[in-house]
Design an enzyme around this catalytic site. Structure first.
Site: not given
Ligand SMILES: *Cc1c(COP(=O)(O)O)cnc(C)c1O
Length: 416
Positions: A58, A111, A183, A208
């Site tokens: 992590r 978004y 973004d 994407k």
């Protein structure tokens, strides 16, 4: 290998890759949750940050690290933080850079879930937000308040394809002591590097373009300086939205072909957008590569190419759009974008269904808009596919007009 001086396609292949003892040419999947310490002193030194190394996945992992280093170099940042999803990256950014009483200004056509997360969740902890058309500098200036800590920009934006001048808004925000986050999902680091234009943090949904094969969900953040990088990494580690090593391996594999995928898809997109503009059934086409696009010149300055996202609206509005989406055979009706396969979707009922019709209108798009993500199939096949679907739209609406004429509702056939 030092790859800083290399071109972007060479960086895509070599940046971030450190050969391990086996000499493995591709980055191995270190599918482990934890790492053994040589002895107690070694463990203590790692925790104290006195020595570099791995502790727990992590917190960090060699496979994930290779991806983080590669994207950080592509974006000219000082460090990358890979996350479980694009939303994990966005949540980490909000968590690290905002606090109770702080205010954020963001792109209106951002978004959907980026806005939902802020308005439905962060608002409960006292974070305020305002949404404006960030492609208009005066709107950004008017929205800034003394407590504005973050300007969150999506450019090109989704699905309106508006382009924000990153250099201008960064200068404005910095004069107000406000950080700028971009973004960069729609452009990918291949076409646009926001940190070079003044942004402080850049993020991607790697789902994407970066991965590009519709087989992984993931995200990544790159920070401009070490202080921001540390703040963001701590927020990611504490909230636990890390990427998984196997996920990172797949993204590294997809990333290698980013350049050739983007080049090919944007070449087809230009052809398809020009063709769409000439079809009588099509009312408007939004593609930043077209001279008819209001921010075409800005896109040309700010980006090294126009990408492969097209939005368009048919003369027949929403109903015609629905018929078109049901009529295409090569393009797949699905959300997401930036993959090797062409995808088509309807923002008003799918990706942006969370907004009201008024909010969508304020964000700059109607309920009839269709979004088309061009893949790497042959452009002539995609055009033929759209043409046969448009023929079906025309035939249907002509049929309906005749029916109404026969039933006496419409006396004269209106038009197809
Ligand atoms: C898809 C997308 C996101 C969210 O990413 P996920 O990987 O789906 O969580 C964020 N921003 C933009 C522009 C996107 O297209």
């Amino acid at each position: 290998m030092d790859t800083k001086h290399l071109g972007i396609n060479s960086k895509l292949i070599h940046a971030g890759h450190q050969a391990d003892a086996s000499g493995s040419v591709s980055v191995p999947i270190y599918q482990t949750s934890t790492f053994a310490f040589r002895n107690a002193a070694h463990g203590a030194a790692l925790f104290a940050g006195e020595e570099e190394g791995f502790i727990y996945t992590r917190i960090g992992n060699p496979t994930i690290g290779a991806l983080e280093d590669c994207v950080a170099e592509l974006e000219s940042g000082c460090g990358g933080i890979a996350t479980s999803s694009g939303m994990g990256a966005i949540c980490t950014v909000y968590l690290a850079l905002l606090e109770s009483g702080a205010h954020m200004v963001s792109t209106a056509s951002v978004y959907g879930p980026s806005r939902g997360l802020m308005e439905k969740h962060f608002s409960r902890f006292g974070v305020q937000s305002t949404y404006v058309d960030t492609s208009d500098l005066t709107q950004v200036e008017r929205a800034l308040r003394p407590n504005t800590k973050l300007l969150y920009v999506e450019t090109p934006s989704n699905p309106t394809m508006q382009v924000t001048d990153i250099e201008q808004v960064s200068a404005l925000a910095h004069a107000h002591d406000c950080l700028v986050v971009v973004d960069n999902t729609f452009a990918s680091p291949y076409l646009q590097q926001p940190l070079k234009l003044g942004a402080d943090v850049v993020l991607h949904s790697v789902t994407k373009f970066i991965n590009g094969h519709a087989d992984v969900v993931g995200g990544i953040i790159v920070a401009q300086d070490m202080d921001l990088y540390q703040r963001l990494r701590k927020a990611m580690v504490n909230s636990g939205c890390n990427m998984d090593p196997h996920q990172a391996f797949l993204v590294l594999r997809g990333l290698k072909t980013l350049g050739i995928r983007v080049e090919r898809a944007q070449h087809s997109a230009m052809e398809i957008a020009g063709w769409l503009e000439r079809q009588p059934e099509v009312k408007t086409v939004r593609y930043i590569g077209l001279e008819s696009h209001p921010q075409h010149d800005l896109a040309k300055r700010q980006m090294s190419g126009f990408g492969s996202m097209i939005s368009f609206e048919l003369e027949g509005g929403m109903e015609a759009g629905r018929l078109l989406m049901d009529g295409v055979r090569i393009a797949t009706l699905a959300v997401s974008l930036g993959g090797v396969e062409t995808l088509i979707e309807h923002p008003a009922s799918m990706t942006h269904a969370g907004l009201s019709s008024e909010e969508r209108c304020a964000a700059g798009f109607s309920d009839g808009l269709v979004r088309y993500s061009v893949g790497i199939e042959d452009a002539e096949d995609l055009i033929a596919d759209l043409r046969q679907a448009l023929d079906a739209v025309s035939a249907q609406s002509l049929g309906r007009t005749r029916e109404r004429a026969v039933s006496g509702v419409v006396k004269e056939p209106a038009l197809a």
